[in-house]
Design a protein around this motif. Structure first.
Motif, PDB file in Angstrom:
ATOM      1  N   ILE A  11       2.127  -4.332 -15.578  1.00 40.15           N
ATOM      2  CA  ILE A  11       1.510  -5.135 -14.498  1.00 40.15           C
ATOM      3  C   ILE A  11       2.537  -6.134 -13.960  1.00 40.15           C
ATOM      4  N   ASP A  12       3.240  -6.808 -14.911  1.00 41.50           N
ATOM      5  CA  ASP A  12       4.230  -7.807 -14.476  1.00 41.50           C
ATOM      6  C   ASP A  12       5.366  -7.145 -13.696  1.00 41.50           C
ATOM      7  N   ARG A  13       5.772  -5.954 -14.161  1.00 43.17           N
ATOM      8  CA  ARG A  13       6.831  -5.226 -13.436  1.00 43.17           C
ATOM      9  C   ARG A  13       6.351  -4.872 -12.027  1.00 43.17           C
ATOM     10  N   TYR A  14       5.093  -4.431 -11.977  1.00 43.83           N
ATOM     11  CA  TYR A  14       4.516  -4.033 -10.671  1.00 43.83           C
ATOM     12  C   TYR A  14       4.456  -5.251  -9.733  1.00 43.83           C
ATOM     13  N   LEU A  15       3.972  -6.374 -10.268  1.00 44.64           N
ATOM     14  CA  LEU A  15       3.845  -7.581  -9.436  1.00 44.64           C
ATOM     15  C   LEU A  15       5.216  -8.075  -8.970  1.00 44.64           C
ATOM     16  N   GLN A  16       6.202  -7.931  -9.867  1.00 47.95           N
ATOM     17  CA  GLN A  16       7.573  -8.325  -9.488  1.00 47.95           C
ATOM     18  C   GLN A  16       8.072  -7.477  -8.313  1.00 47.95           C
ATOM     19  N   ALA A  17       7.755  -6.158  -8.377  1.00 50.08           N
ATOM     20  CA  ALA A  17       8.185  -5.260  -7.297  1.00 50.08           C
ATOM     21  C   ALA A  17       7.461  -5.589  -5.994  1.00 50.08           C
ATOM     22  N   VAL A  18       6.172  -5.959  -6.086  1.00 46.08           N
ATOM     23  CA  VAL A  18       5.423  -6.324  -4.865  1.00 46.08           C
ATOM     24  C   VAL A  18       6.000  -7.624  -4.295  1.00 46.08           C
ATOM     25  N   ARG A  19       6.304  -8.583  -5.202  1.00 42.86           N
ATOM     26  CA  ARG A  19       6.831  -9.886  -4.767  1.00 42.86           C
ATOM     27  C   ARG A  19       8.124  -9.709  -3.972  1.00 42.86           C
ATOM     28  N   PHE A  20       8.947  -8.736  -4.393  1.00 38.72           N
ATOM     29  CA  PHE A  20      10.231  -8.493  -3.730  1.00 38.72           C
ATOM     30  C   PHE A  20      10.040  -8.200  -2.234  1.00 38.72           C
ATOM     31  N   TRP A  21       8.965  -7.480  -1.904  1.00 40.48           N
ATOM     32  CA  TRP A  21       8.744  -7.072  -0.506  1.00 40.48           C
ATOM     33  C   TRP A  21       7.956  -8.089   0.310  1.00 40.48           C
ATOM     34  N   LEU A  22       7.422  -9.109  -0.357  1.00 41.30           N
ATOM     35  CA  LEU A  22       6.640 -10.116   0.385  1.00 41.30           C
ATOM     36  C   LEU A  22       7.548 -11.243   0.862  1.00 41.30           C
ATOM     37  N   PRO A  23       7.281 -11.813   2.055  1.00 40.37           N
ATOM     38  CA  PRO A  23       8.098 -12.948   2.486  1.00 40.37           C
ATOM     39  C   PRO A  23       7.907 -14.144   1.551  1.00 40.37           C
ATOM     40  N   LYS A  24       9.031 -14.852   1.313  1.00 41.62           N
ATOM     41  CA  LYS A  24       8.971 -15.979   0.369  1.00 41.62           C
ATOM     42  C   LYS A  24       8.180 -17.141   0.970  1.00 41.62           C
ATOM     43  N   SER A  25       7.113 -17.512   0.307  1.00 42.82           N
ATOM     44  CA  SER A  25       6.320 -18.671   0.746  1.00 42.82           C
ATOM     45  C   SER A  25       5.341 -19.027  -0.365  1.00 42.82           C
ATOM     46  N   GLN A  26       4.636 -20.117  -0.149  1.00 42.40           N
ATOM     47  CA  GLN A  26       3.619 -20.537  -1.106  1.00 42.40           C
ATOM     48  C   GLN A  26       2.537 -19.458  -1.199  1.00 42.40           C
ATOM     49  N   ARG A  27       2.292 -18.857  -0.022  1.00 43.35           N
ATOM     50  CA  ARG A  27       1.256 -17.826   0.083  1.00 43.35           C
ATOM     51  C   ARG A  27       1.608 -16.607  -0.774  1.00 43.35           C
ATOM     52  N   GLN A  28       2.913 -16.359  -0.917  1.00 46.18           N
ATOM     53  CA  GLN A  28       3.363 -15.207  -1.697  1.00 46.18           C
ATOM     54  C   GLN A  28       2.851 -15.308  -3.142  1.00 46.18           C
ATOM     55  N   GLU A  29       3.039 -16.485  -3.753  1.00 43.21           N
ATOM     56  CA  GLU A  29       2.614 -16.678  -5.141  1.00 43.21           C
ATOM     57  C   GLU A  29       1.098 -16.556  -5.267  1.00 43.21           C
ATOM     58  N   ASP A  30       0.424 -17.071  -4.263  1.00 41.22           N
ATOM     59  CA  ASP A  30      -1.037 -17.013  -4.232  1.00 41.22           C
ATOM     60  C   ASP A  30      -1.519 -15.565  -4.224  1.00 41.22           C
ATOM     61  N   LEU A  31      -0.901 -14.769  -3.359  1.00 45.80           N
ATOM     62  CA  LEU A  31      -1.276 -13.354  -3.228  1.00 45.80           C
ATOM     63  C   LEU A  31      -0.972 -12.581  -4.508  1.00 45.80           C
ATOM     64  N   ILE A  32       0.212 -12.862  -5.076  1.00 40.95           N
ATOM     65  CA  ILE A  32       0.623 -12.167  -6.297  1.00 40.95           C
ATOM     66  C   ILE A  32      -0.350 -12.504  -7.441  1.00 40.95           C
ATOM     67  N   ALA A  33      -0.714 -13.787  -7.544  1.00 41.14           N
ATOM     68  CA  ALA A  33      -1.633 -14.204  -8.610  1.00 41.14           C
ATOM     69  C   ALA A  33      -2.981 -13.504  -8.445  1.00 41.14           C
ATOM     70  N   GLU A  34      -3.443 -13.405  -7.208  1.00 43.97           N
ATOM     71  CA  GLU A  34      -4.743 -12.797  -6.955  1.00 43.97           C
ATOM     72  C   GLU A  34      -4.719 -11.289  -7.220  1.00 43.97           C
ATOM     73  N   LEU A  35      -3.619 -10.648  -6.810  1.00 46.46           N
ATOM     74  CA  LEU A  35      -3.482  -9.208  -7.044  1.00 46.46           C
ATOM     75  C   LEU A  35      -3.407  -8.941  -8.555  1.00 46.46           C
ATOM     76  N   GLY A  36      -2.642  -9.796  -9.260  1.00 50.78           N
ATOM     77  CA  GLY A  36      -2.506  -9.654 -10.705  1.00 50.78           C
ATOM     78  C   GLY A  36      -3.864  -9.773 -11.384  1.00 50.78           C
ATOM     79  N   GLU A  37      -4.646 -10.741 -10.953  1.00 50.15           N
ATOM     80  CA  GLU A  37      -5.972 -10.952 -11.534  1.00 50.15           C
ATOM     81  C   GLU A  37      -6.865  -9.736 -11.271  1.00 50.15           C
ATOM     82  N   ASP A  38      -6.767  -9.176 -10.063  1.00 48.01           N
ATOM     83  CA  ASP A  38      -7.573  -7.999  -9.708  1.00 48.01           C
ATOM     84  C   ASP A  38      -7.211  -6.828 -10.623  1.00 48.01           C
TER      85      ASP A  38
END
Lengths: 353, 126
Positions: A11-38
């Protein structure tokens, strides 16, 4: 890639790969946390359903179902575009204008022929080099235009463009007055191109006009004086045909441009004939002169004299033809103006015949 | 043989294009309905996963990549409020309708009823 001992590390590897493609912002961490929780909730639900902790293959199947990191990031992230729908039509118009109507004609009619003429017998290399330069030019121009429009998009210039319009300033409905045949214009462009290329090659290959006679004849100084104006007239004619093709709705343009071109040709021809007027005494060689090697040959002197007289007669005939053309074209132009004036005040028809 | 290959290729291309048109229209039709379904579900507070599950149980499957951007958009528009909270030793983001969201949802439901009635009439006449 190693398979992790703890399947949840996937899961962490997957989220790391998704984070790479998302623009860097506060929103990025928010989205990653929510996707991880899902994803963790999905795993919890699956574990409850199966009654045992999931192994790497089962976790992998859940991630696979979720989609590749790049695609998930594209769906989660903000919708991005380099040039938006407001500016895109203008961008496309400018791109076509610069690449097809400016850059390509400049290379075909000016840079290409000059390179070929300079190269002499090695014209193949010159053509290849010109094509290479054209490709590079197109690439740089397209890149620069795209960059400018991307900057305009980011600076929100499109808002100003979208707001700055007034219904009262819209152009009147076009009347389909096209009289110039498309085939005629295309032929004019084609033969005009050949003519301009021929003119550009002439200084380097006199045989193109004098034929085999170029071994004992050469152009008189009068041609050096009139060469550039003749070339410019050729280019003007080509531009006229190009504009007629690109702007068929400008019904007035071909008439005015043709008349102007004919008048200019007439003026130039008049000057040439005056310059070539026979002197009161001495030799008369206004258009062609004998090459140094042939100056002592009586036969060549006679050939040169005949040729000079023939050219003068041809120019005089052309002058007469141009005078008639000016009269006809002026008459046609006046008729066009009369029709325009008489139709003013009538509503423009929306029906195209 | 070339004719058969050409006809097969033409039919495949044509079917793919038709399927693509249908998918696009289905997506357009679903888009508005999903917003309405999400807003209705969030009359009671839920977090992302339970919301997806509830929608799927009612026959409206929605993937993560569609739901989370939609929730963000609705929150930005002031129709939802969210809060990160710990539950079962995990941090979860809970969503619920805002007062403005309640009002908008009622308006949207009225509009939905009106469209549904009209469409019912049109379908009966057809």
């Amino acid at each position: 890639m190693s398979t992790p001992k703890n399947p949840m590390e996937l899961i962490d590897r997957y989220l790391q790969a998704v984070r790479f493609w998302l623009p860097k912002s506060q929103r990025q961490e928010d989205l990653i946390a929510e996707l991880g929780e899902d994803l963790r909730s999905q795993i919890d639900a699956k574990e409850t359903e199966l009654g045992h902790p999931l192994d790497a293959t089962e976790v992998s199947a859940i991630l696979k179902h979720c989609g590749s990191p790049m695609i998930v990031a594209a769906r989660l992230g903000p919708k991005q575009h380099l040039i938006g729908p407001t500016l895109f039509p203008i961008y496309l118009f400018v791109l076509k204008m610069v690449l097809l109507w400016i850059l390509v004609p400049v290379f075909i009619f000016i840079i290409g022929p000059v390179n070929v003429a300079k190269a002499g017998s090695d014209w193949g290399t010159a053509v290849v080099n010109t094509l290479g330069d054209l490709w590079f030019g197109l690439f740089v121009a397209a890149g620069t235009i795209t960059l400018i429009f991307a900057v305009l998009e980011r600076t929100h210039a499109q808002v100003a463009i979208a707001d700055k319009w007034d219904p009262l300033k819209l152009p009147p409905v076009r009347k389909q007055e096209r009289k110039t045949s498309l085939a005629q214009t295309v032929c004019e462009i084609f033969f005009g191109m050949i003519g301009v290329m021929w003119l550009l090659l002439l200084p380097y290959h006199p045989g193109l006009i004098l034929g085999p006679a170029h071994t004992f004849l050469k152009a008189a100084p009068v041609w050096h004086m009139f060469y550039v104006p003749i070339l410019l007239l050729g280019i003007v004619g080509l531009l006229r045909s190009g504009i007629t093709l690109a702007r068929p709705q400008w019904a007035w343009f071909p008439r005015v441009a043709q008349l102007l071109q004919t008048v200019l040709s007439l003026i130039m021809l008049n000057l040439m004939i005056r310059t070539a007027a026979p002197p009161t005494g001495g030799d008369w060689h206004p258009f062609v002169v004998l090459a140094d090697a042939a100056k002592n040959s009586a036969e060549y002197v006679r050939v040169a004299a005949v040729l000079n007289s023939s050219i003068l007669l041809s120019l005089a005939a052309a002058w007469l033809g141009l005078c008639i053309a000016v009269a006809i074209q002026s008459w046609q132009f006046l008729g066009f103006i009369r029709n325009r004036v008489s139709s003013t005040g009538q509503p423009a028809s929306l029906h195209v015949q | 043989m070339y004719h058969t290959v050409y006809v097969t290729s033409y039919m495949t291309t044509s079917m793919t294009a038709r399927a693509e048109v249908f998918e696009n229209l289905k997506l357009e039709l679903r888009r508005g309905c999903l917003t309405l379904a999400v807003l209705t579900q969030l009359r009671t507070e839920q977090y992302g996963y339970t919301l997806r599950k509830a929608l799927a149980e009612d026959g409206l499957e929605i993937d993560e990549g569609t739901l989370y951007p939609l929730l963000r958009r609705l929150e930005t528009q002031g129709l939802l409020v969210s809060q990160w909270r710990e539950e079962d030793k995990r941090n979860k983001r809970f969503y619920r309708l805002s007062p403005q969201g309640e009002l908008t949802l009622n308006q949207l439901l009225s509009e939905w009823q009106r469209i549904n009635t009209s469409l019912g009439k049109i379908l009966q006449e057809a």
